[in-house]
Scaffold this active site. Sequence first.
Site, mmCIF file in Angstrom:
data_model
loop_
_atom_site.group_PDB
_atom_site.id
_atom_site.type_symbol
_atom_site.label_atom_id
_atom_site.label_comp_id
_atom_site.label_asym_id
_atom_site.label_seq_id
_atom_site.Cartn_x
_atom_site.Cartn_y
_atom_site.Cartn_z
ATOM 1 N N SER A 144 37.909 -27.135 6.331
ATOM 2 C CA SER A 144 39.174 -27.910 6.027
ATOM 3 C C SER A 144 39.756 -28.538 7.168
ATOM 4 C CB SER A 144 40.112 -26.690 5.445
ATOM 5 O OG SER A 144 41.236 -27.173 5.145
ATOM 6 N N TYR A 157 44.024 -17.757 6.093
ATOM 7 C CA TYR A 157 43.189 -18.850 5.657
ATOM 8 C C TYR A 157 42.806 -19.951 6.668
ATOM 9 C CZ TYR A 157 41.159 -22.835 2.978
ATOM 10 O OH TYR A 157 40.565 -23.981 2.635
HETATM 11 N N1 LIG Z 1 40.899 -27.594 -2.791
HETATM 12 C C1 LIG Z 1 41.341 -27.873 -1.531
HETATM 13 O O1 LIG Z 1 42.505 -28.547 -1.286
HETATM 14 C C2 LIG Z 1 40.464 -27.554 -0.520
HETATM 15 C C3 LIG Z 1 40.775 -27.966 0.891
HETATM 16 C C4 LIG Z 1 40.000 -27.788 2.003
HETATM 17 C C5 LIG Z 1 38.933 -26.802 1.874
HETATM 18 N N2 LIG Z 1 38.722 -26.325 0.739
HETATM 19 C C6 LIG Z 1 37.517 -25.487 0.586
HETATM 20 O O2 LIG Z 1 36.748 -25.849 -0.264
HETATM 21 C C7 LIG Z 1 35.984 -24.927 -0.906
HETATM 22 C C8 LIG Z 1 35.980 -24.730 -2.304
HETATM 23 O O3 LIG Z 1 37.029 -24.959 -3.079
HETATM 24 P P1 LIG Z 1 37.852 -25.437 -4.141
HETATM 25 O O4 LIG Z 1 38.681 -26.168 -3.811
HETATM 26 O O5 LIG Z 1 36.534 -26.202 -4.919
HETATM 27 O O6 LIG Z 1 38.298 -24.227 -4.983
HETATM 28 P P2 LIG Z 1 38.065 -23.720 -6.397
HETATM 29 O O7 LIG Z 1 37.996 -24.661 -7.391
HETATM 30 O O8 LIG Z 1 38.894 -22.549 -6.604
HETATM 31 O O9 LIG Z 1 36.523 -23.195 -6.234
HETATM 32 C C9 LIG Z 1 36.186 -21.852 -5.337
HETATM 33 C C10 LIG Z 1 34.755 -21.508 -5.788
HETATM 34 O O10 LIG Z 1 34.330 -20.297 -4.978
HETATM 35 C C11 LIG Z 1 34.050 -19.283 -5.895
HETATM 36 N N3 LIG Z 1 34.460 -18.190 -5.155
HETATM 37 C C12 LIG Z 1 35.482 -17.433 -4.975
HETATM 38 N N4 LIG Z 1 35.277 -16.239 -4.350
HETATM 39 C C13 LIG Z 1 33.890 -16.047 -4.479
HETATM 40 C C14 LIG Z 1 33.226 -14.633 -4.414
HETATM 41 N N5 LIG Z 1 33.531 -13.508 -3.793
HETATM 42 N N6 LIG Z 1 31.784 -14.840 -4.452
HETATM 43 C C15 LIG Z 1 31.268 -15.843 -4.912
HETATM 44 N N7 LIG Z 1 31.844 -17.124 -5.218
HETATM 45 C C16 LIG Z 1 33.055 -17.092 -4.933
HETATM 46 C C17 LIG Z 1 34.614 -19.530 -7.297
HETATM 47 O O11 LIG Z 1 33.980 -18.977 -8.381
HETATM 48 P P3 LIG Z 1 34.146 -17.603 -9.088
HETATM 49 O O12 LIG Z 1 35.744 -17.420 -9.092
HETATM 50 O O13 LIG Z 1 33.618 -17.677 -10.418
HETATM 51 O O14 LIG Z 1 33.505 -16.522 -8.197
HETATM 52 C C18 LIG Z 1 34.772 -20.922 -7.180
HETATM 53 O O15 LIG Z 1 33.515 -21.459 -7.792
HETATM 54 C C19 LIG Z 1 36.395 -23.590 -0.301
HETATM 55 O O16 LIG Z 1 35.837 -23.201 0.872
HETATM 56 C C20 LIG Z 1 37.774 -24.038 0.346
HETATM 57 O O17 LIG Z 1 38.537 -23.241 1.367
HETATM 58 C C21 LIG Z 1 39.444 -26.619 -0.449
#
Ligand SMILES: NC(=O)c1ccc[n+]([C@@H]2O[C@H](COP(=O)([O-])OP(=O)(O)OC[C@H]3O[C@@H](n4cnc5c(N)ncnc54)[C@H](OP(=O)(O)O)[C@@H]3O)[C@@H](O)[C@H]2O)c1
Length: 263
Positions: A144, A157
């Site tokens: 991130s 985080y």
């Molecule tokens: N969105 C942002 O602004 C942003 C910015 C920088 C980095 N990121 C990173 O990008 C990655 C993806 O995030 P996103 O933004 O796409 O968020 P998201 O839409 O909330 O997706 C998160 C995913 O992780 C899964 N997950 C959560 N806990 C889990 C567990 N215990 N076991 C297996 N799967 C799990 C969720 O599925 P289930 O709930 O079905 O398990 C979901 O598919 C993360 O690593 C986040 O830190 C996001």
Amino acid sequence: MGIGAVVRRRVMTKIKVKIALVTGASSGIGEATAERLAKAGYKVYGTSRRGAQAGKRSFEMLPLDVTSDESVEAAVSEVMRIDGRIDLLVNNAGFGAYGEFHKTRLDRIVEMTQVNVTAVVHLTHLFLPGMIARGSGDILILASTASFQPVPYITVYAATKSFDLSFAEGLAEEVRQYGIRVCALCPGSTETEFHEVAGQRQHTKRSPETAKKVAHVGLTAMAAGKTVVISGFSNWLGAEGVRFVPRRLVTRIAGGMFRPGTK
Ligand SMILES: NC(=O)c1ccc[n+]([C@@H]2O[C@H](COP(=O)([O-])OP(=O)(O)OC[C@H]3O[C@@H](n4cnc5c(N)ncnc54)[C@H](OP(=O)(O)O)[C@@H]3O)[C@@H](O)[C@H]2O)c1
């Protein structure tokens, strides 16, 4: 088509089709990455706790809670039974929790470090030996822009994401000699379920990027052999710019931006 041609085609498919496993593929960046890989011809195993759900997807979903050893074991055995290998591992599953550290539930914080840190190490350690034996493989790790400096009020985080970046860069250098590529994808604010799950509002006036764009940036960088990529020019400027400002000042500014009650 004759039986010989069918067999040949099956054999060629087995040899040629690359197999990817994407964690957290039920929404956001993981889903967009899995879709993109499927379109590019990969056989994709998307995983998440939700597992298979209604709705059209161009990839297969497996139930996997990355914090549970039994769940990891079951999903990995299933994939290995069917395909015997993973060519591309996308360690994407992750979440944040917004608020003062001492007021945030400890079980939530511990779970966060399990998903964002321990599971990344666990899955990478499971699949890497096979990749090394075959002399090829790719690992994409979701870090991130929060990886580049401490961020008060999402303190844990940001620390987990610093780990992810450091782990990816260190490992990339270690395994380069075996023909394995490791890349850290560092998005800034992205339109996904992330902020809702974290209980976090937008902290920048910049409009968030789409998950599709971030997935494209990550996969393109990985294919180009980069070890780190920051998605978006202004995110890149912000993340790289902190190097030239005293660390304490950077943290103070981030704290001001993220303090609860500030706009
Ligand atoms: N969105 C942002 O602004 C942003 C910015 C920088 C980095 N990121 C990173 O990008 C990655 C993806 O995030 P996103 O933004 O796409 O968020 P998201 O839409 O909330 O997706 C998160 C995913 O992780 C899964 N997950 C959560 N806990 C889990 C567990 N215990 N076991 C297996 N799967 C799990 C969720 O599925 P289930 O709930 O079905 O398990 C979901 O598919 C993360 O690593 C986040 O830190 C996001």
